[in-house]
Design an enzyme around this catalytic site. Sequence first.
Site, PDB file in Angstrom:
ATOM      1  N   LYS A  68       0.809  -1.221   0.000  1.00  0.00           N
ATOM      2  CA  LYS A  68       0.000   0.000   0.000  1.00  0.00           C
ATOM      3  C   LYS A  68       0.848   1.280   0.000  1.00  0.00           C
ATOM      4  CE  LYS A  68      -4.015  -2.147   2.134  1.00  0.00           C
ATOM      5  NZ  LYS A  68      -5.004  -2.146   3.206  1.00  0.00           N
ATOM      6  N   ASP A 105     -10.150   2.109   2.494  1.00  0.00           N
ATOM      7  CA  ASP A 105     -10.280   1.294   3.717  1.00  0.00           C
ATOM      8  C   ASP A 105     -11.102   2.011   4.788  1.00  0.00           C
ATOM      9  OD1 ASP A 105      -8.937  -0.956   2.851  1.00  0.00           O
ATOM     10  OD2 ASP A 105      -6.992  -0.302   3.629  1.00  0.00           O
TER      11      ASP A 105
HETATM   12  P1  NAP Z   1       0.914  -3.249  10.190  1.00  0.00           P
HETATM   13  O1  NAP Z   1       1.127  -1.978   9.450  1.00  0.00           O
HETATM   14  O2  NAP Z   1       1.938  -4.330  10.127  1.00  0.00           O
HETATM   15  O3  NAP Z   1       0.723  -2.823  11.734  1.00  0.00           O
HETATM   16  C1  NAP Z   1       0.578  -3.798  12.707  1.00  0.00           C
HETATM   17  C2  NAP Z   1       0.153  -3.165  14.035  1.00  0.00           C
HETATM   18  O4  NAP Z   1      -0.141  -4.220  14.943  1.00  0.00           O
HETATM   19  C3  NAP Z   1       1.234  -2.314  14.704  1.00  0.00           C
HETATM   20  O5  NAP Z   1       0.622  -1.245  15.372  1.00  0.00           O
HETATM   21  C4  NAP Z   1       1.882  -3.296  15.684  1.00  0.00           C
HETATM   22  O6  NAP Z   1       2.465  -2.671  16.810  1.00  0.00           O
HETATM   23  C5  NAP Z   1       0.658  -4.064  16.120  1.00  0.00           C
HETATM   24  N1  NAP Z   1       0.946  -5.395  16.647  1.00  0.00           N
HETATM   25  C6  NAP Z   1       1.387  -6.472  15.950  1.00  0.00           C
HETATM   26  N2  NAP Z   1       1.484  -7.552  16.775  1.00  0.00           N
HETATM   27  C7  NAP Z   1       1.092  -7.132  18.013  1.00  0.00           C
HETATM   28  C8  NAP Z   1       0.970  -7.780  19.276  1.00  0.00           C
HETATM   29  N3  NAP Z   1       1.279  -9.074  19.439  1.00  0.00           N
HETATM   30  N4  NAP Z   1       0.531  -7.054  20.323  1.00  0.00           N
HETATM   31  C9  NAP Z   1       0.214  -5.750  20.174  1.00  0.00           C
HETATM   32  N5  NAP Z   1       0.321  -5.075  18.998  1.00  0.00           N
HETATM   33  C10 NAP Z   1       0.744  -5.762  17.928  1.00  0.00           C
HETATM   34  O7  NAP Z   1      -0.456  -3.946   9.784  1.00  0.00           O
HETATM   35  P2  NAP Z   1      -1.754  -3.215   9.196  1.00  0.00           P
HETATM   36  O8  NAP Z   1      -1.649  -3.078   7.731  1.00  0.00           O
HETATM   37  O9  NAP Z   1      -1.977  -1.982  10.001  1.00  0.00           O
HETATM   38  O10 NAP Z   1      -2.920  -4.292   9.470  1.00  0.00           O
HETATM   39  C11 NAP Z   1      -3.507  -4.449  10.757  1.00  0.00           C
HETATM   40  C12 NAP Z   1      -4.733  -5.343  10.657  1.00  0.00           C
HETATM   41  O11 NAP Z   1      -5.779  -4.716   9.904  1.00  0.00           O
HETATM   42  C13 NAP Z   1      -4.478  -6.682   9.962  1.00  0.00           C
HETATM   43  O12 NAP Z   1      -5.092  -7.684  10.740  1.00  0.00           O
HETATM   44  C14 NAP Z   1      -5.163  -6.539   8.619  1.00  0.00           C
HETATM   45  O13 NAP Z   1      -5.636  -7.788   8.132  1.00  0.00           O
HETATM   46  C15 NAP Z   1      -6.338  -5.636   9.000  1.00  0.00           C
HETATM   47  N6  NAP Z   1      -6.943  -4.913   7.825  1.00  0.00           N
HETATM   48  C16 NAP Z   1      -8.221  -5.234   7.456  1.00  0.00           C
HETATM   49  C17 NAP Z   1      -8.817  -4.575   6.385  1.00  0.00           C
HETATM   50  C18 NAP Z   1     -10.243  -4.938   5.983  1.00  0.00           C
HETATM   51  O14 NAP Z   1     -10.671  -4.580   4.878  1.00  0.00           O
HETATM   52  N7  NAP Z   1     -11.003  -5.585   6.825  1.00  0.00           N
HETATM   53  C19 NAP Z   1      -8.121  -3.594   5.667  1.00  0.00           C
HETATM   54  C20 NAP Z   1      -6.815  -3.287   6.082  1.00  0.00           C
HETATM   55  C21 NAP Z   1      -6.242  -3.962   7.158  1.00  0.00           C
HETATM   56  P3  NAP Z   1       3.995  -2.137  16.763  1.00  0.00           P
HETATM   57  O15 NAP Z   1       3.931  -0.806  16.067  1.00  0.00           O
HETATM   58  O16 NAP Z   1       4.372  -2.019  18.180  1.00  0.00           O
HETATM   59  O17 NAP Z   1       4.794  -3.149  16.006  1.00  0.00           O
END
Ligand code: NAP
Length: 277
Positions: A68, A105
């Site tokens: 993205k 999104d």
């Molecule tokens: P990302 O950029 O990799 O960010 C991950 C986030 O999760 C960070 O804030 C990270 O914290 C935190 N994290 C990861 N493991 C953790 C743990 N064990 N405990 C606490 N915090 C944790 O990922 P993203 O793109 O934001 O995606 C996040 C979620 O949104 C995913 O599950 C994705 O599938 C979902 N999503 C869904 C849609 C939909 O259409 N439904 C669209 C977009 C995304 P740190 O900063 O401390 O590492």
Amino acid sequence: MKSLDRYAVFGHPIKHTKSPRIHRIFAEQTGQDLEYTAQEVTVEQFQAAVARFFAEGGKGLNCTLPLKELAWAFADHKTERAQLSKAVNTLALQADGSILGDNTDGHGLVTDLTSNHSITLSDTRILILGAGGAARGIIAPILQQAPQALLIANRTINKAVTLAAEFHGKGSISGCGFEALANRQFDLILNATSASLSGQLPLLPSGLLAAGGNCYDLAYGNEPTAFVRWGWQNHAKNSLDGLGMLVEQAAEAFFIWRGVRPKTQAVIELLNSERQV
Ligand code: NAP
């Protein structure tokens, strides 16, 4: 014979994507002739793959993890919501040959909450768990709904504080770590961490969810996620996952590409029924 307009989703991994299915249903429903495929594209392959797709007549692309931010950089120009989110999930070929980048999104999330589930965001206390790409993409559309306050809590505290600061002046928003959530209460808690995907949850204090409050996990799966279960345990009025958001963000992308707004309810119901085995 005129060839079909071509659309695709790029990502890595892409095997389990529901996007081709959703867009094919939208196309059938609205009588649009198009094809929509999924393509495994890594970060290293992104630039060449997107350039080739449009050079060969492609009309529009969805980009998902981990592409993205690259899609954001690729777009010739961007909508305001994409500009703010620094991430693009929809690329659209324009009449002048340029490529528009958008991020649907946040629109998908807010539509699912407000239209599909009648959850009001205005004048409420909202908590976002996580400060990654997904959190970034939903902040501006949430602030547009004028919540009383929006707090971003993240494992890496600095990321939450910095992210909140980027939206300074656009509403009441601040950032903190999970420890600072003690004795706080929210009407809506959104899980935008990727912890759910591995069945994990940040440690959340009891009493965090106000009586009659709602929980929403942006992640989704065949089984209820750890955070959806946390919502049930904490007596959430609704504890939902991100399947509706997925369909609604797709509908918004379809509208950008085709100028026609597909109906989403039946698609959400279909996908829901398939996982309730
Ligand atoms: P990302 O950029 O990799 O960010 C991950 C986030 O999760 C960070 O804030 C990270 O914290 C935190 N994290 C990861 N493991 C953790 C743990 N064990 N405990 C606490 N915090 C944790 O990922 P993203 O793109 O934001 O995606 C996040 C979620 O949104 C995913 O599950 C994705 O599938 C979902 N999503 C869904 C849609 C939909 O259409 N439904 C669209 C977009 C995304 P740190 O900063 O401390 O590492």
